[in-house]
Design a protein around this motif. Structure first.
Motif, PDB file in Angstrom:
ATOM      1  N   ASP A  44     -52.518   5.565 -55.518  1.00 28.56           N
ATOM      2  CA  ASP A  44     -52.544   4.872 -56.873  1.00 28.56           C
ATOM      3  C   ASP A  44     -51.260   3.971 -56.440  1.00 28.56           C
ATOM      4  N   ARG A  45     -51.583   2.695 -56.250  1.00 25.61           N
ATOM      5  CA  ARG A  45     -50.445   1.654 -55.841  1.00 25.61           C
ATOM      6  C   ARG A  45     -49.657   1.327 -57.148  1.00 25.61           C
ATOM      7  N   SER A  46     -50.216   1.531 -58.298  1.00 25.96           N
ATOM      8  CA  SER A  46     -49.532   1.222 -59.632  1.00 25.96           C
ATOM      9  C   SER A  46     -48.561   2.128 -60.108  1.00 25.96           C
ATOM     10  N   ARG A  47     -49.150   3.458 -59.722  1.00 26.02           N
ATOM     11  CA  ARG A  47     -48.203   4.539 -60.088  1.00 26.02           C
ATOM     12  C   ARG A  47     -47.528   5.045 -58.860  1.00 26.02           C
ATOM     13  N   GLY A  48     -47.519   4.467 -57.700  1.00 25.37           N
ATOM     14  CA  GLY A  48     -46.838   4.786 -56.656  1.00 25.37           C
ATOM     15  C   GLY A  48     -47.100   6.459 -56.262  1.00 25.37           C
ATOM     16  N   THR A  49     -48.298   6.637 -56.334  1.00 19.78           N
ATOM     17  CA  THR A  49     -48.527   8.214 -55.745  1.00 19.78           C
ATOM     18  C   THR A  49     -49.884   8.305 -54.838  1.00 19.78           C
ATOM     19  N   ILE A  50     -49.321   9.323 -53.884  1.00 15.44           N
ATOM     20  CA  ILE A  50     -50.698   9.685 -53.256  1.00 15.44           C
ATOM     21  C   ILE A  50     -51.372  11.205 -53.533  1.00 15.44           C
ATOM     22  N   THR A  51     -52.593  11.187 -53.690  1.00 17.22           N
ATOM     23  CA  THR A  51     -53.028  12.398 -54.248  1.00 17.22           C
ATOM     24  C   THR A  51     -53.669  13.388 -53.094  1.00 17.22           C
ATOM     25  N   LEU A  52     -53.392  14.536 -53.065  1.00 20.30           N
ATOM     26  CA  LEU A  52     -54.111  15.613 -52.048  1.00 20.30           C
ATOM     27  C   LEU A  52     -54.818  16.368 -52.893  1.00 20.30           C
ATOM     28  N   VAL A  53     -55.618  16.814 -52.277  1.00 21.68           N
ATOM     29  CA  VAL A  53     -56.492  17.788 -52.809  1.00 21.68           C
ATOM     30  C   VAL A  53     -56.581  19.129 -51.415  1.00 21.68           C
ATOM     31  N   ILE A  54     -56.115  20.299 -52.064  1.00 23.14           N
ATOM     32  CA  ILE A  54     -55.907  21.604 -51.053  1.00 23.14           C
ATOM     33  C   ILE A  54     -56.709  22.663 -51.722  1.00 23.14           C
ATOM     34  N   GLN A  55     -57.201  23.309 -50.541  1.00 21.44           N
ATOM     35  CA  GLN A  55     -57.631  24.511 -50.659  1.00 21.44           C
ATOM     36  C   GLN A  55     -56.789  25.668 -50.348  1.00 21.44           C
TER      37      GLN A  55
END
Lengths: 495, 311
Positions: B60-71
């Motif tokens: 999310d470029r506006s929030r400046g975040t990277i999302t990871l989904v982990i098991q």
């Protein structure tokens, strides 16, 4: 001033350095060579004739004033000795340990013409260690000149370049992809040859000079070289990313689970501390019978690491003979002492499958030496019908590396045919303001050669930025423009 | 002395999809700007941790975040499940790594996500949609309770097929069944992109091979540095050795030697089991000592600890 010495009056024998007993040390990761005491260092320093030719300075890739620092040791002025070394080399404790002095400064030592040469490396290490113990730093007294320098890779080339640029008053940021700085000094060279604390101390010295380290930063992917120049405000960039990309043998069985590169083994063990699994989370494969292919310094490191991890038997498989072996003589000797079995003139043909995806052994063939090849070494030729198998459950490839592709993939920088960065004699790349040096330009080489390249690039960058060294202009340049008054760099042109 | 004290990578939010699957949103504005679909990061949860590769699920470029989904499958991912809460930080996160997925101008594509692979598939499906493609989304889970991002994924698809192994949601069957149906209905599919467990990607590649539909898969071998330096992630592609971290992670599914990949993924199975077991034991001990805390649910671990070489 010391009295006039002659080859007859100096101690005739080289002062030996104490080492951990071979059997004990093959089970631990503590340093093999214990270093000199003050007494031993003084005795060895006494062996330097302080000859007027000073061939050793020319033999050093970074031209350390070797007689200068040895004289200071003789005067028991260790701080002074450190300052002499630090003028040209901020990594005394590292270089004293890992430089191949026998082919550099010690090779041309005047004493060496009739006796064993002065143990320059051991003395350098002694001074470097004293500096770490006493936390001698060199705080830059230079006025900031407003130039911002970005350095890609925190290995020896990047560290040397960073030191020079920081000493000239630049604001230097070093980017490292791993979570710790140090490059090959950290992930590659094992603790028993170069303790990580020594590397950390040297990095701390750079920090004191004002160098900033940014870890966890993969240049090329997080931002590009172009962005560094165009958007991030760096006036010049140095790329010292190393060769990386390990070669695979290309024989059947390459991808079996017991086969790994020396880089992987060493990184897991040295940087990620897999040897302390499970206190550290990273595992490392533990072979009982390990075959390491190759006979360079990396191969020696890999073999000795395997021994320390608990391997019962470690074999070195090398297709040429001992004479052609690229490792330092001292490393081969240490490996032999520790019980490594060398198979010279032996080439692997196949890694044998245990039927469960692992390694059961290796099929090899005997070689004999034929005519010299391009490298000037006699080419090994297979002996017909000499194939044989031997047992191994782990095979480590230490047969060299290829160019790391990331910078090439992500920039317009010109590469040569083999994928390394192309530079001119001043180490300038095809992009203005961007310089490169070390393994990413030359292919795999030594720590000190990479440092030499870092310093050479630093000199070019200063010229590019219009900084001029008054002293150098007056006295004429030495090989890498080493000078004692780098503080006199003056900015005469705004980039 | 702590040279290389890494900057903190703050976890700004967390969401749990099931007992085992969780999402972390990590602050890294620079990476959020640089990331492209198909790339991955390497994460260390703590200083003594291992480096684990995780595909970027979203940015999310506006929030400046990277999302990871982990098991949560091994020691590290299970420990992270416990320790990585909003407001805490990762010890290290480096990336974006790998060559971004080339999201071309194909007019009709099938985007297949299996299990955890649904997450990294999403930005690609969105990318294709933004490029004007007709996107058929196929996602597969074992059972209904594991389903996540159904609505999110559906929102960027023209057609959407949900598959579960037990038929508790969507159609009963594997994603390959979904692909079969999609191909039967649309003879003009130009490209199939699949992310998920190796066996699933292998199935997808087989399902499209006869139809000669370009099939791209994203490989997830064991890695150390992620910069091409160790060769641990080497894979066989059409008989050639490639490093997934710098030559991939996307490859032509019809050329990948999946059996080799699956065999190599089992390389540290013993050590991984041992680490997970040891960690579970520690948690149990801690819980016994700490009577207030709720008991940690423990997975059954088949191999006894004594069998293991590590340590």
């Amino acid at each position: 001033m010391a009295k006039k010495k002659t080859i007859r009056t100096i101690p005739q024998e080289r002062t030996p350095m104490r080492e951990q007993d071979a059997r004990a040390r093959a089970k631990n990761f503590a340093e093999v060579a214990c270093g000199y005491s003050l007494e031993e260092a003084l005795r060895e320093a006494e062996r330097c004739l302080l000859c007027p030719d000073e061939p050793c300075i020319k033999g050093c890739p970074v031209n350390i004033d070797i007689p200068g620092f040895i004289r200071k040791i003789g005067e028991k002025d260790l701080r002074g000795a450190y300052d002499v070394i630090a003028e040209t080399n901020l990594l005394a404790a590292v270089c004293g340990r890992v430089c191949p002095q026998e082919t550099q400064c010690e090779k041309v030592c005047t004493v060496g013409e009739s006796l064993e040469p002065v143990a320059i490396g051991r003395l350098e290490r002694f001074v470097g260690d004293a500096a770490i113990q006493n936390a001698w730093g060199r705080v830059s007294s230079v006025e900031p000149n407003g130039f911002r320098i970005g350095i890609v890779g925190s290995g020896p080339a990047g560290m040397a370049c960073a030191a020079d640029m920081a000493k000239a008053g630049c604001e230097v940021t070093v980017f490292e992809a791993f979570h710790q700085p140090g490059g090959v000094l950290k992930y590659g060279i094992p603790d028993f040859r170069l303790p990580n604390e020594v590397v950390d101390a040297e990095i701390e010295n750079l920090r004191k000079l004002g160098v900033t380290f940014e870890c966890n930063t993969l240049v090329g992917r997080l931002f590009t070289i172009e962005q560094m120049i165009d958007e991030m405000g760096f006036h010049a960039v140095f790329i010292g990313t190393g060769a990386g990309y390990p070669s695979m043998l290309g024989v059947p069985g390459d991808s079996l689970n017991g086969v790994l590169s020396a880089n992987e083994l060493l990184t897991r063990c040295n940087l990620l501390r897999a040897r302390d699994f499970p206190e550290f989370d990273t595992p490392v494969p533990l072979g009982r019978q390990v075959a390491v292919i190759g006979a360079g310094n990396t191969a020696m490191d890999a073999m000795r690491v395997c021994l320390r991890l608990g391997a019962q038997k470690v074999h070195c498989v090398y297709r040429r003979s001992r004479t052609e072996c690229p490792a330092r003589a001292e490393e081969v000797h240490h490996a032999e002492q520790e019980g490594i079995e060398f198979h010279w003139l032996t080439a692997p043909l196949e890694i044998l499958d245990d039927g469960k995806g692992g390694v059961r052994g290796m099929r090899c063939i005997r070689m004999e030496l034929g005519e010299p090849d391009d490298s000037g070494r006699r080419r090994p030729v297979p002996v017909k019908g000499s194939e044989f198998d031997f047992e191994a459950d782990q095979v480590v490839y230490a047969i060299g590396t290829n160019a790391n592709p990331i910078i090439g993939q992500t920039s317009r920088l010109k590469l040569n045919k083999r994928g390394y960065l192309e530079t001119d004699d001043d180490l300038a790349t095809s992009m203005a303001g961007v310089y490169a040096g070390g393994d990413i330009v030359t292919g795999a080489a030594t720590v000190i050669e990479a440092m030499g390249a870092g310093r050479k690039a630093a000199r070019s960058m200063k010229a590019y930025l219009g900084m001029r060294d008054a002293q150098q202009a007056a006295t004429g340049a030495t090989l890498f423009g080493i000078d004692l008054r780098e503080r006199n760099f003056a900015r005469i042109r705004v980039a | 002395m702590q040279p290389g004290q890494p900057s903190r990578f703050e976890i700004v939010s967390r969401q749990d999809f099931s007992d085992a699957t969780y999402l972390l949103e990590v602050r890294h504005p620079m990476m959020a700007r640089a990331a492209r679909p198909g790339q991955f990061v390497i994460v260390m949860s703590h200083e003594h941790g291992e480096r684990i590769p995780l595909t970027i699920a979203d940015f999310d470029r506006s929030r400046g975040t990277i999302t990871l989904v982990i098991q949560a499958v091994g020691k590290t991912t299970r420990q992270m499940q416990q320790t990585c809460k909003a407001g805490t930080a990762l010890y290290a996160m480096v990336g974006p790594m790998g060559i971004p997925s080339p999201i071309g101008r194909a007019k009709k594509v099938v985007c297949v996500g299996g299990g955890l692979g649904v997450a990294p598939m999403f930005p690609q499906a969105r990318g294709f949609k933004e490029n004007g493609a007709y996107v058929i989304g196929i996602v597969g889970f074992r059972t209904r309770s594991l389903v996540f991002w159904e609505d999110k994924f559906r929102s960027c698809c023209d057609e959407f097929i949900l598959c579960t192994d037990d038929g508790s949601a969507g159609i009963k069957g594997l994603v390959t069944e979904g692909i079969r149906r999609a191909i039967a209905k649309h003879p003009d599919i130009e490209e199939v992109v699949a992310i998920g467990p190796p066996v699933m990607m292998k199935g997808c590649a087989e399902a499209t091979r006869a139809h000669k539909i370009k099939t791209v898969v994203s490989l997830n071998p064991i890695m150390v540095d992620g910069t091409g330096m160790c060769g641990g992630c080497r894979v066989k592609i059409g008989g050639e050795v490639k490093f997934a971290c710098v030559d991939g992670p996307d490859f032509d599914g019809h050329k990948v030697d999946f059996d080799d990949l699956m065999s190599r993924l089992r390389r540290y199975a013993q050590e991984e089991r041992a680490a997970a077991q040891r960690w579970s034991e520690n948690c149990r001990m801690k819980d016994l000592a700490d009577a207030v805390g709720p008991a940690v649910e423990l997975l059954e671990l088949p191999d006894p600890f004594e069998d293991v070489k590590g340590g």
